[in-house]
Design a protein around this motif. Structure first.
Motif, short mmCIF file in Angstrom:
data_model
loop_
_atom_site.label_atom_id
_atom_site.label_comp_id
_atom_site.label_asym_id
_atom_site.label_seq_id
_atom_site.Cartn_x
_atom_site.Cartn_y
_atom_site.Cartn_z
N UNK A 97 -5.35 -8.89 14.12
CA UNK A 97 -4.50 -8.41 13.03
C UNK A 97 -4.51 -6.89 12.91
N UNK A 98 -3.59 -6.33 12.12
CA UNK A 98 -3.49 -4.87 11.96
C UNK A 98 -4.78 -4.20 11.50
N UNK A 99 -5.54 -4.87 10.62
CA UNK A 99 -6.74 -4.24 10.07
C UNK A 99 -7.91 -4.21 11.05
N UNK A 100 -7.71 -4.72 12.25
CA UNK A 100 -8.74 -4.56 13.29
C UNK A 100 -8.78 -3.12 13.81
N UNK A 101 -7.75 -2.36 13.55
CA UNK A 101 -7.66 -0.98 14.07
C UNK A 101 -8.79 -0.11 13.53
N UNK A 102 -9.38 0.69 14.42
CA UNK A 102 -10.39 1.68 14.04
C UNK A 102 -10.23 2.89 14.95
N UNK A 103 -10.85 3.99 14.58
CA UNK A 103 -10.72 5.23 15.33
C UNK A 103 -11.76 5.37 16.43
N UNK A 104 -11.62 6.42 17.24
CA UNK A 104 -12.49 6.59 18.41
C UNK A 104 -13.92 7.00 18.08
N UNK A 105 -14.17 7.45 16.85
CA UNK A 105 -15.53 7.81 16.45
C UNK A 105 -15.96 7.07 15.18
N UNK A 106 -15.18 6.09 14.75
CA UNK A 106 -15.48 5.36 13.51
C UNK A 106 -16.77 4.57 13.63
N UNK A 107 -17.52 4.49 12.52
CA UNK A 107 -18.60 3.53 12.45
C UNK A 107 -17.97 2.16 12.21
N UNK A 108 -18.39 1.17 12.97
CA UNK A 108 -17.84 -0.17 12.86
C UNK A 108 -18.80 -1.03 12.03
N UNK A 109 -18.32 -1.48 10.89
CA UNK A 109 -19.14 -2.33 10.02
C UNK A 109 -18.99 -3.78 10.50
N UNK A 110 -20.10 -4.36 10.91
CA UNK A 110 -20.10 -5.73 11.41
C UNK A 110 -20.53 -6.66 10.29
N UNK A 111 -19.65 -7.56 9.84
CA UNK A 111 -20.00 -8.46 8.74
C UNK A 111 -21.13 -9.41 9.14
N UNK A 112 -21.87 -9.88 8.17
CA UNK A 112 -23.01 -10.73 8.45
C UNK A 112 -22.61 -12.02 9.16
N UNK A 113 -21.36 -12.44 8.98
CA UNK A 113 -20.89 -13.67 9.63
C UNK A 113 -20.67 -13.50 11.12
N UNK A 114 -20.52 -12.26 11.57
CA UNK A 114 -20.19 -11.99 12.98
C UNK A 114 -21.47 -11.84 13.79
N UNK A 115 -21.90 -12.91 14.40
CA UNK A 115 -23.14 -12.93 15.18
C UNK A 115 -22.82 -12.89 16.67
N UNK A 116 -23.86 -12.62 17.47
CA UNK A 116 -23.72 -12.58 18.93
C UNK A 116 -22.61 -11.61 19.31
N UNK A 117 -22.77 -10.35 18.91
CA UNK A 117 -21.73 -9.34 19.09
C UNK A 117 -21.67 -8.81 20.52
N UNK A 118 -20.45 -8.67 21.00
CA UNK A 118 -20.22 -8.24 22.37
C UNK A 118 -19.11 -7.18 22.40
N UNK A 119 -19.04 -6.46 23.50
CA UNK A 119 -18.06 -5.41 23.75
C UNK A 119 -17.09 -5.88 24.83
N UNK A 120 -15.91 -5.28 24.88
CA UNK A 120 -14.95 -5.51 25.97
C UNK A 120 -14.10 -4.26 26.13
N UNK A 121 -14.35 -3.51 27.19
CA UNK A 121 -13.55 -2.32 27.47
C UNK A 121 -12.17 -2.74 27.97
N UNK A 122 -11.12 -2.12 27.43
CA UNK A 122 -9.77 -2.52 27.82
C UNK A 122 -8.81 -1.34 27.85
N UNK A 123 -7.95 -1.33 28.87
CA UNK A 123 -6.80 -0.44 28.88
C UNK A 123 -5.78 -1.00 27.90
N UNK A 124 -5.27 -0.16 27.01
CA UNK A 124 -4.33 -0.63 25.98
C UNK A 124 -2.97 0.05 26.15
N UNK A 125 -1.93 -0.73 25.96
CA UNK A 125 -0.55 -0.25 26.02
C UNK A 125 -0.04 -0.07 24.60
#
Length: 279
Positions: A97-125
């Motif tokens: 959704x739109x509110x997933x957007x964040x900036x290149x230096x933003x601190x990302x707040x991970x909600x307590x419900x979001x466990x087993x957190x992972x990264x995925x580098x992607x080229x974006x169009x």
């Protein structure tokens, strides 16, 4: 493609007086944008040069908002292999959704419900104009440019039995799509962009966009088939091998980790993760 592109590497930023601008980094170093002086562009709807310059104080997401994130899964053969999945006959599509957007230096707040957190580098169009049923041979005319993104994911919600085979909820928390730091004009992009993920300085993913199964043109044609792509839509084109969930010991992201996603010609986004309840 235009013979005289309006920008080389587009940024959105705050100057020293905390006034927001759009600017062009040009062909200068992408490693030291903060503190540098860049040429100003009028605004998001008029990316022509103003003839003025300003000093970059803080980098923002290169787009102010997105109507939707259209995401592609399993678009690198090595990632499909590490996941134990077959190569799909067509792009696998899910959304954020739109509110997933964040900036290149933003601190990302991970909600307590979001466990087993992972990264995925992607080229974006980044889509430059609204379109539907876009043919492959016309696809690049709908591209404003390319940026780097991190498709942050809670594998807890992505895996059975909680997922029901759907990816979206696991990847749709606020701030789970940081982008930046620049948008590379498509006329300057090559098919061999180097993609790398680092967690606290340790390299986790390293690949080239030439390894993608489906090309940018094929992806745009597929996701616009019978579906309107709105101006400003972000298409995340998939991640290579090296995700935490498939590494020995599954080294999930934890509170305080710093994740860097770097793509050649675009630059590096660097986000610290802050887990709710662990500040």
């Amino acid at each position: 493609m235009p013979s005289n592109p309006q920008f080389h590497n587009l940024i959105r930023f705050l100057d020293e007086s905390l006034v927001e601008h759009y600017g062009d980094v040009g062909e200068g170093s992408l490693d030291d944008i903060i503190g540098s002086q860049v040429e100003l562009l009028h605004d998001a709807n008029d990316l022509t040069r103003t003839g003025k310059k300003a000093v970059v104080h803080e980098l923002l997401s290169p787009i102010a908002s997105a109507p939707i994130f259209v995401c592609i899964g399993l678009n690198y053969r090595d990632h499909a292999k590490e996941a134990g999945l077959e190569i799909p006959p067509n792009p696998v599509v899910f959304t954020k959704p739109p509110d997933a957007l964040a900036g290149p230096t933003s601190e990302i707040v991970v909600p307590s419900a979001a466990k087993m957190m992972d990264y995925e580098a992607e080229l974006c169009i980044i889509i430059s104009k609204t379109g539907k049923n876009i043919p492959e041979d016309d696809a690049l005319s709908y591209v404003l440019g390319f940026t780097a993104g991190n498709d942050l994911s809670s594998r807890y919600w992505q895996r059975a039995p909680r997922s029901g085979g759907q990816y979206s909820f696991a990847k749709s928390f606020d701030g789970f799509a940081p982008l930046g730091p620049t948008i590379l004009h498509p006329s300057f992009a090559t098919e061999d962009l180097q993609v790398q993920t680092r967690v606290n300085g340790q390299v986790r993913q390293s690949a080239s966009t030439k390894e993608m199964i489906f090309t940018v043109k094929q992806i745009i044609a597929h996701v616009s088939n019978g579906t309107t792509l709105r101006k400003g839509t972000v298409i995340m084109t998939g991640t290579p091998a090296g995700i935490a969930g498939k590494m020995p010991g599954q080294p999930w992201l934890k509170h305080g980790d710093v994740v860097e996603i770097e793509i050649s010609q675009i630059g590096c986004l660097k986000n610290k993760l802050v887990f709710e309840g662990e500040q």
